[in-house]
Design a protein around this motif. Structure first.
Motif, PDB file in Angstrom:
ATOM      1  N   CYS A  91     -18.554   3.943   9.180  1.00  0.00           N
ATOM      2  CA  CYS A  91     -18.197   2.543   9.422  1.00  0.00           C
ATOM      3  C   CYS A  91     -16.677   2.381   9.384  1.00  0.00           C
ATOM      4  O   CYS A  91     -16.103   1.628  10.173  1.00  0.00           O
ATOM      5  N   TYR A  92     -16.023   3.089   8.453  1.00  0.00           N
ATOM      6  CA  TYR A  92     -14.554   3.043   8.399  1.00  0.00           C
ATOM      7  C   TYR A  92     -13.966   3.448   9.755  1.00  0.00           C
ATOM      8  O   TYR A  92     -13.153   2.718  10.335  1.00  0.00           O
ATOM      9  N   GLY A  93     -14.396   4.610  10.267  1.00  0.00           N
ATOM     10  CA  GLY A  93     -13.869   5.105  11.546  1.00  0.00           C
ATOM     11  C   GLY A  93     -14.159   4.135  12.685  1.00  0.00           C
ATOM     12  O   GLY A  93     -13.292   3.877  13.532  1.00  0.00           O
ATOM     13  N   SER A 121     -14.705   0.888  12.477  1.00  0.00           N
ATOM     14  CA  SER A 121     -13.951  -0.374  12.359  1.00  0.00           C
ATOM     15  C   SER A 121     -12.479  -0.163  12.696  1.00  0.00           C
ATOM     16  O   SER A 121     -11.836  -1.030  13.300  1.00  0.00           O
ATOM     17  N   LYS A 122     -11.936   1.006  12.366  1.00  0.00           N
ATOM     18  CA  LYS A 122     -10.538   1.302  12.733  1.00  0.00           C
ATOM     19  C   LYS A 122     -10.414   1.464  14.248  1.00  0.00           C
ATOM     20  O   LYS A 122      -9.431   1.039  14.851  1.00  0.00           O
ATOM     21  N   LEU A 123     -11.419   2.082  14.872  1.00  0.00           N
ATOM     22  CA  LEU A 123     -11.394   2.238  16.331  1.00  0.00           C
ATOM     23  C   LEU A 123     -11.476   0.867  17.013  1.00  0.00           C
ATOM     24  O   LEU A 123     -10.779   0.612  18.002  1.00  0.00           O
ATOM     25  N   TRP A 176      -5.220  12.216   5.999  1.00  0.00           N
ATOM     26  CA  TRP A 176      -5.111  12.804   4.650  1.00  0.00           C
ATOM     27  C   TRP A 176      -3.760  12.462   3.994  1.00  0.00           C
ATOM     28  O   TRP A 176      -3.020  13.346   3.568  1.00  0.00           O
ATOM     29  N   LEU A 177      -3.461  11.153   3.922  1.00  0.00           N
ATOM     30  CA  LEU A 177      -2.146  10.730   3.440  1.00  0.00           C
ATOM     31  C   LEU A 177      -1.976  10.958   1.938  1.00  0.00           C
ATOM     32  O   LEU A 177      -2.913  10.749   1.167  1.00  0.00           O
ATOM     33  N   PHE A 178      -0.780  11.361   1.564  1.00  0.00           N
ATOM     34  CA  PHE A 178      -0.412  11.423   0.149  1.00  0.00           C
ATOM     35  C   PHE A 178       1.029  10.963   0.020  1.00  0.00           C
ATOM     36  O   PHE A 178       1.825  11.097   0.965  1.00  0.00           O
ATOM     37  N   GLY A 209       0.822  -1.210   0.000  1.00  0.00           N
ATOM     38  CA  GLY A 209       0.000   0.000   0.000  1.00  0.00           C
ATOM     39  C   GLY A 209       0.860   1.266   0.000  1.00  0.00           C
ATOM     40  O   GLY A 209       2.091   1.206   0.044  1.00  0.00           O
ATOM     41  N   MET A 210       0.193   2.410  -0.027  1.00  0.00           N
ATOM     42  CA  MET A 210       0.898   3.696  -0.130  1.00  0.00           C
ATOM     43  C   MET A 210       1.801   3.932   1.094  1.00  0.00           C
ATOM     44  O   MET A 210       2.997   4.215   0.952  1.00  0.00           O
ATOM     45  N   LEU A 211       1.249   3.808   2.277  1.00  0.00           N
ATOM     46  CA  LEU A 211       2.077   3.995   3.483  1.00  0.00           C
ATOM     47  C   LEU A 211       3.028   2.819   3.673  1.00  0.00           C
ATOM     48  O   LEU A 211       4.193   3.018   4.066  1.00  0.00           O
ATOM     49  N   GLY A 212       2.550   1.600   3.373  1.00  0.00           N
ATOM     50  CA  GLY A 212       3.401   0.418   3.527  1.00  0.00           C
ATOM     51  C   GLY A 212       4.687   0.537   2.734  1.00  0.00           C
ATOM     52  O   GLY A 212       5.773   0.187   3.215  1.00  0.00           O
ATOM     53  N   LEU A 252       0.182 -12.207   2.897  1.00  0.00           N
ATOM     54  CA  LEU A 252      -0.518 -12.451   4.168  1.00  0.00           C
ATOM     55  C   LEU A 252      -1.802 -11.639   4.219  1.00  0.00           C
ATOM     56  O   LEU A 252      -1.766 -10.410   4.303  1.00  0.00           O
ATOM     57  N   ASP A 253      -2.915 -12.360   4.188  1.00  0.00           N
ATOM     58  CA  ASP A 253      -4.220 -11.722   4.393  1.00  0.00           C
ATOM     59  C   ASP A 253      -4.503 -11.818   5.891  1.00  0.00           C
ATOM     60  O   ASP A 253      -4.697 -12.924   6.426  1.00  0.00           O
ATOM     61  N   VAL A 254      -4.525 -10.676   6.563  1.00  0.00           N
ATOM     62  CA  VAL A 254      -4.614 -10.697   8.040  1.00  0.00           C
ATOM     63  C   VAL A 254      -5.984 -11.146   8.549  1.00  0.00           C
ATOM     64  O   VAL A 254      -6.160 -11.331   9.754  1.00  0.00           O
ATOM     65  N   THR A 255      -6.944 -11.319   7.648  1.00  0.00           N
ATOM     66  CA  THR A 255      -8.239 -11.833   8.124  1.00  0.00           C
ATOM     67  C   THR A 255      -8.157 -13.330   8.439  1.00  0.00           C
ATOM     68  O   THR A 255      -9.087 -13.886   9.010  1.00  0.00           O
TER      69      THR A 255
END
Ligand SMILES: NC(=O)c1ccc[n+]([C@@H]2O[C@H](COP(=O)([O-])OP(=O)(O)OC[C@H]3O[C@@H](n4cnc5c(N)ncnc54)[C@H](OP(=O)(O)O)[C@@H]3O)[C@@H](O)[C@H]2O)c1
Length: 283
Positions: free
Chosen positions: A123-125, A127-129, A149-151, A10-13, A34-37
């Motif tokens: 839902c995003y927020g 689920s992250k919490l 706001w990652l870029f 991913g972008m940050l990864g 690795l799928d972490v699910t």
């Protein structure tokens, strides 16, 4: 130090892999690796790699996608993070979990500190919490890093999308009633590198310095790199009708960082200028 990064494609990864591999023994695992699910595979992967630190940057970051498909959001962002936390505990690794400004509702007038109570509105927020809570309860040695706001190179982001549309001659309408702190992935990766160098566990807000609306961010991008004469119209969130609501204010005060006496991350405008010179953005 042995470090394993999830979501490394991913972008940050990618930024984390690039930054940390200069000084550390890094195992970068993508979702394909690795799928972490899958709890069994997550336990096995960490058991094999025996990292001292896991940076869990894998997640489903599509805010509207999460609203449309909550089962997937909870499975990936909540249960997937539980799996990583359990596997860290089994493997004796400390866990650094990447979280978000969207854990807040945006109703506060001032920037949010690490000591403010989250109250997600999407839902995003949520689920992250939930992911944060699993990490907090299942691994005592953890850092929860909230950013916004990652870029940066190698991913879908606002800067790239805006420039693509502007260069295609599209008229741009961007919201001016949501405020946050744009953050460059390589600056965040460097800050995380510092953070995981010691046992300063707990919640951290880490963003580039300063704040703006999406509209002001867009204006800065176009001023520096957009075609001349691009029309940019400010609109309100209500005009967009997106599936997931966004917080009006998601500015994260990097309060713990300041309390430690560490220098602030550079202003977002300086970071933006550096990213705009990246070859992936050349016209
Ligand atoms: N983007 C932002 O503005 C922002 C702001 C604050 C926090 N964050 C958080 O920062 C982290 C990284 O975000 P990003 O912007 O770099 O997003 P990204 O480019 O979409 O990266 C996320 C990575 O996670 C992977 N992933 C998805 N489901 C997974 C699973 N089940 N198992 C393992 N990996 C999985 C994705 O793989 P695929 O591409 O193959 O699906 C992707 O490579 C996320 O946790 C996100 O919530 C992002």
């Amino acid at each position: 130090m042995k470090i394993l990064i999830t979501g490394a494609g991913g972008m940050l990864g990618r930024a984390l892999g690039d930054t940390l591999s200069a000084e550390h023994d890094v195992t970068a695992v993508t979702r394909g690796d690795l799928d972490v699910t899958d709890l069994g595979r997550t336990l096995a992967a960490l058991g094999r790699a025996k990292p001292q630190v896991v940076i869990h940057a894998g997640g489903w970051a599509d805010v509207d996608g999460c609203e449309r498909d909550p089962d997937r959001a909870w499975r990936v962002n909540a249960l997937g993070s539980r799996n990583v936390a359990v596997a860290c505990q089994e493997a004796g690794a400390a866990c650094c979990y990447i979280s978000t400004d969207y854990v807040f509702d945006g109703e506060k007038r001032d920037p949010y500190t690490e000591f403010d109570a989250p109250n997600p509105i999407s839902c995003y927020g949520a689920s992250k919490l939930a992911g944060e809570r699993y990490v907090q309860t299942l691994t005592p040695r953890h850092w929860i890093v909230r950013s916004s706001w990652l870029f940066g190179p190698g991913g879908k982001n606002f800067v790239k999308t805006l420039l693509t549309k502007a260069r295609a001659g599209q008229e741009l309408r961007v919201v001016d009633d949501q405020v946050g702190s744009p953050t460059y992935t390589s600056d965040l990766a460097r800050a995380i590198s510092r953070l995981i160098g010691g046992p300063h566990y707990g919640i951290w807000h880490l963003t580039n310095n300063g704040a703006c609306s999406w509209h002001r961010f867009a204006a800065a991008i176009l001023d520096a790199a957009g075609p001349k004469g691009t029309r940019l119209e400010p609109i309100g969130s209500k005009d967009l009708q997106r599936p997931a609501p966004r917080p009006r204010n998601s500015v994260l005060r990097n309060y713990c960082w300041t309390l430690e006496g560490w220098p602030p991350l550079r202003p977002w405008g300086d970071a933006l200028r550096e990213y705009l010179a990246h070859p992936e953005l050349s016209a």
